[in-house]
Design a protein around this motif. Sequence first.
Motif, PDB file in Angstrom:
ATOM      1  N   ALA A 284       0.801  -1.233   0.000  1.00 35.10           N
ATOM      2  CA  ALA A 284       0.000   0.000   0.000  1.00 35.10           C
ATOM      3  C   ALA A 284       0.834   1.284   0.000  1.00 35.10           C
ATOM      4  O   ALA A 284       0.591   2.179  -0.831  1.00 35.10           O
ATOM      5  N   PRO A 285       1.841   1.431   0.882  1.00 35.90           N
ATOM      6  CA  PRO A 285       2.608   2.687   0.860  1.00 35.90           C
ATOM      7  C   PRO A 285       3.367   2.884  -0.455  1.00 35.90           C
ATOM      8  O   PRO A 285       3.401   4.001  -0.992  1.00 35.90           O
ATOM      9  N   ALA A 286       3.963   1.812  -0.974  1.00 39.11           N
ATOM     10  CA  ALA A 286       4.713   1.924  -2.222  1.00 39.11           C
ATOM     11  C   ALA A 286       3.780   2.172  -3.400  1.00 39.11           C
ATOM     12  O   ALA A 286       4.085   2.975  -4.295  1.00 39.11           O
ATOM     13  N   TYR A 287       2.643   1.514  -3.395  1.00 43.35           N
ATOM     14  CA  TYR A 287       1.680   1.686  -4.481  1.00 43.35           C
ATOM     15  C   TYR A 287       1.206   3.143  -4.548  1.00 43.35           C
ATOM     16  O   TYR A 287       1.131   3.744  -5.630  1.00 43.35           O
ATOM     17  N   GLN A 288       0.919   3.712  -3.411  1.00 40.64           N
ATOM     18  CA  GLN A 288       0.447   5.093  -3.353  1.00 40.64           C
ATOM     19  C   GLN A 288       1.484   6.055  -3.926  1.00 40.64           C
ATOM     20  O   GLN A 288       1.141   7.021  -4.613  1.00 40.64           O
ATOM     21  N   LEU A 289       2.772   5.769  -3.649  1.00 37.65           N
ATOM     22  CA  LEU A 289       3.844   6.642  -4.138  1.00 37.65           C
ATOM     23  C   LEU A 289       4.083   6.470  -5.634  1.00 37.65           C
ATOM     24  O   LEU A 289       4.522   7.398  -6.318  1.00 37.65           O
ATOM     25  N   LEU A 290       3.789   5.281  -6.169  1.00 37.59           N
ATOM     26  CA  LEU A 290       4.092   4.991  -7.568  1.00 37.59           C
ATOM     27  C   LEU A 290       2.962   5.372  -8.519  1.00 37.59           C
ATOM     28  O   LEU A 290       3.197   5.550  -9.720  1.00 37.59           O
ATOM     29  N   VAL A 291       1.741   5.479  -8.016  1.00 41.31           N
ATOM     30  CA  VAL A 291       0.617   5.861  -8.887  1.00 41.31           C
ATOM     31  C   VAL A 291       0.905   7.221  -9.513  1.00 41.31           C
ATOM     32  O   VAL A 291       1.231   8.195  -8.831  1.00 41.31           O
ATOM     33  N   GLY A 292       0.818   7.265 -10.824  1.00 41.49           N
ATOM     34  CA  GLY A 292       1.107   8.482 -11.558  1.00 41.49           C
ATOM     35  C   GLY A 292       2.566   8.632 -11.936  1.00 41.49           C
ATOM     36  O   GLY A 292       2.914   9.515 -12.725  1.00 41.49           O
ATOM     37  N   HIS A 293       3.429   7.771 -11.370  1.00 42.06           N
ATOM     38  CA  HIS A 293       4.871   7.837 -11.665  1.00 42.06           C
ATOM     39  C   HIS A 293       5.391   6.551 -12.306  1.00 42.06           C
ATOM     40  O   HIS A 293       6.563   6.482 -12.683  1.00 42.06           O
ATOM     41  N   TYR A 294       4.525   5.557 -12.410  1.00 42.03           N
ATOM     42  CA  TYR A 294       4.873   4.288 -13.049  1.00 42.03           C
ATOM     43  C   TYR A 294       3.638   3.873 -13.840  1.00 42.03           C
ATOM     44  O   TYR A 294       2.511   4.055 -13.361  1.00 42.03           O
ATOM     45  N   PRO A 295       3.790   3.346 -15.035  1.00 35.05           N
ATOM     46  CA  PRO A 295       2.623   3.060 -15.882  1.00 35.05           C
ATOM     47  C   PRO A 295       1.579   2.186 -15.178  1.00 35.05           C
ATOM     48  O   PRO A 295       1.931   1.173 -14.560  1.00 35.05           O
ATOM     49  N   ASP A 296       0.332   2.585 -15.281  1.00 35.01           N
ATOM     50  CA  ASP A 296      -0.751   1.838 -14.637  1.00 35.01           C
ATOM     51  C   ASP A 296      -0.773   0.385 -15.070  1.00 35.01           C
ATOM     52  O   ASP A 296      -1.068  -0.510 -14.256  1.00 35.01           O
ATOM     53  N   ILE A 297      -0.472   0.144 -16.334  1.00 38.25           N
ATOM     54  CA  ILE A 297      -0.542  -1.214 -16.855  1.00 38.25           C
ATOM     55  C   ILE A 297       0.523  -2.119 -16.235  1.00 38.25           C
ATOM     56  O   ILE A 297       0.410  -3.335 -16.246  1.00 38.25           O
ATOM     57  N   LEU A 298       1.569  -1.501 -15.668  1.00 42.94           N
ATOM     58  CA  LEU A 298       2.663  -2.267 -15.065  1.00 42.94           C
ATOM     59  C   LEU A 298       2.668  -2.165 -13.540  1.00 42.94           C
ATOM     60  O   LEU A 298       3.631  -2.619 -12.894  1.00 42.94           O
ATOM     61  N   LEU A 299       1.633  -1.639 -12.963  1.00 46.83           N
ATOM     62  CA  LEU A 299       1.582  -1.440 -11.512  1.00 46.83           C
ATOM     63  C   LEU A 299       0.349  -2.119 -10.929  1.00 46.83           C
ATOM     64  O   LEU A 299      -0.771  -1.857 -11.365  1.00 46.83           O
ATOM     65  N   GLN A 300       0.575  -3.014  -9.962  1.00 51.95           N
ATOM     66  CA  GLN A 300      -0.508  -3.760  -9.342  1.00 51.95           C
ATOM     67  C   GLN A 300      -0.358  -3.710  -7.820  1.00 51.95           C
ATOM     68  O   GLN A 300       0.764  -3.692  -7.306  1.00 51.95           O
ATOM     69  N   PRO A 301      -1.467  -3.713  -7.087  1.00 54.89           N
ATOM     70  CA  PRO A 301      -1.363  -3.828  -5.621  1.00 54.89           C
ATOM     71  C   PRO A 301      -0.826  -5.208  -5.251  1.00 54.89           C
ATOM     72  O   PRO A 301      -1.214  -6.226  -5.850  1.00 54.89           O
ATOM     73  N   ALA A 302       0.048  -5.261  -4.293  1.00 55.39           N
ATOM     74  CA  ALA A 302       0.605  -6.544  -3.856  1.00 55.39           C
ATOM     75  C   ALA A 302      -0.430  -7.318  -3.049  1.00 55.39           C
ATOM     76  O   ALA A 302      -1.288  -6.743  -2.375  1.00 55.39           O
ATOM     77  N   THR A 303      -0.337  -8.637  -3.134  1.00 57.78           N
ATOM     78  CA  THR A 303      -1.111  -9.521  -2.264  1.00 57.78           C
ATOM     79  C   THR A 303      -0.115 -10.301  -1.413  1.00 57.78           C
ATOM     80  O   THR A 303       1.102 -10.199  -1.598  1.00 57.78           O
ATOM     81  N   GLU A 304      -0.615 -11.087  -0.501  1.00 56.62           N
ATOM     82  CA  GLU A 304       0.273 -11.884   0.352  1.00 56.62           C
ATOM     83  C   GLU A 304       1.142 -12.815  -0.490  1.00 56.62           C
ATOM     84  O   GLU A 304       2.319 -13.034  -0.188  1.00 56.62           O
ATOM     85  N   ASP A 305       0.577 -13.352  -1.575  1.00 54.41           N
ATOM     86  CA  ASP A 305       1.329 -14.266  -2.440  1.00 54.41           C
ATOM     87  C   ASP A 305       2.476 -13.577  -3.171  1.00 54.41           C
ATOM     88  O   ASP A 305       3.421 -14.235  -3.609  1.00 54.41           O
ATOM     89  N   SER A 306       2.397 -12.272  -3.321  1.00 57.58           N
ATOM     90  CA  SER A 306       3.435 -11.561  -4.070  1.00 57.58           C
ATOM     91  C   SER A 306       4.802 -11.694  -3.417  1.00 57.58           C
ATOM     92  O   SER A 306       5.829 -11.661  -4.097  1.00 57.58           O
ATOM     93  N   PHE A 307       4.845 -11.856  -2.100  1.00 59.25           N
ATOM     94  CA  PHE A 307       6.110 -11.786  -1.385  1.00 59.25           C
ATOM     95  C   PHE A 307       6.814 -13.128  -1.213  1.00 59.25           C
ATOM     96  O   PHE A 307       7.950 -13.168  -0.764  1.00 59.25           O
TER      97      PHE A 307
END
Length: 415
Positions: A284-307
Amino acid sequence: MELINTFKRVKTASKQLPLLSDDLRNQILEAVANSLIDGQEYILSANQKDLAKMDPTNPLYDRLQLTRQRLTDIAGDMRNVASLPSPLGFVTKQKTLANGLRLHRVSVPFGVIGMIYEARPNVTFDVFSLCFKSGNACVLKGGSDADFSNQATVELIHQVLERYGVNPDVVTLLPATHEATAEMLNAVGYIDLCIPRGGRRLIDFVRNTARIPVIETGAGVVNTYFDIDADLEMGKAIICNAKTRRVSVCNALDCLIIHEKRLGELSELVKPLLDHKVTLYADAPAYQLLVGHYPDILLQPATEDSFGTEFMDYKMAIRTVASLDEALAHIDHYGSGHSEAIITQNEQTARHFQQHVDAACVYWNAPTSFTDGAQFGLGAEIGISTQKLGPRGPMALEEMTTYKWIIEGEGQIRP
């Protein structure tokens, strides 16, 4: 399928290898390297048959693909192995007992090493060179994805061995079937050690099925911690190299851990990844900082499985932490014991990280892409061991030996 006679032939042929001189072993390795270059069109043609069966967009396509440059590099690695000192015959311990008995502990081959691997035709050459140099026969069980490439490679090796009067059974390729894998894992008395090299599913299957000794290798959930005292430009280069150099290999970066006080620089830190179209799974904190600065198509919210995922693709997770201890806890929970890294200018922080991280390779201000036997100056590698009993990290010549005790006396008897 009945492979018992095959295993018997390999076991018999293995007895010849420790009797060969190191000079002869080196000559044969050089000859195979030369034959690889001379016969590269044949190898590449076989490899094309394998590639034709795989979707080029599959991240494993790169791992399967052989090129002239890669064949040149493989031949170079084989020559490097030939140039290294023999790992055999080293006296690792010696003593004379009070009764006059003289004891020597001497390095010797395991005998027959079984190798199970997936879509990596280069592994065939690596395994042969390391096993042959260390006096071991090898039983190879490649995946069906690389079967044409593996067959052509073993055929080439056999031609050289026969030319030098060495029984070609010392390098045996099994059929690319699940039945062959099962028989291999039950070859008690014929295969002395099995090494699986591949993803978590393969390694778990081998560990849970084998009745012969196993050394686990390969699976890598790799993290890099960007510390509060990290250098931004250094971090950009390290993270990009660790993630994108080759995404299909086990030392590729899977998760960037970043200190919360450096989040303001996150978009700049991951900017080089844009050239490779890396998809980011950000908390969540990283996603909020990256919105608008990294292409939407390449940016997804992390889930528990992501890590806890070994992506083997142009994908990377991002985790925000408030402290070094929180970063260490993340690695302890999600890491696989393969390779971990910290980027920081604070030596005390780096030493604490290296001391506390439980992994085979722990880096400070360098990318995990260096976890490789050739890069470590070992000539080549048969795999990266993630276990603690026996070899750990890149396994090369020294790790392909065991030892035996040699005892000499003058008629002493035990009271």
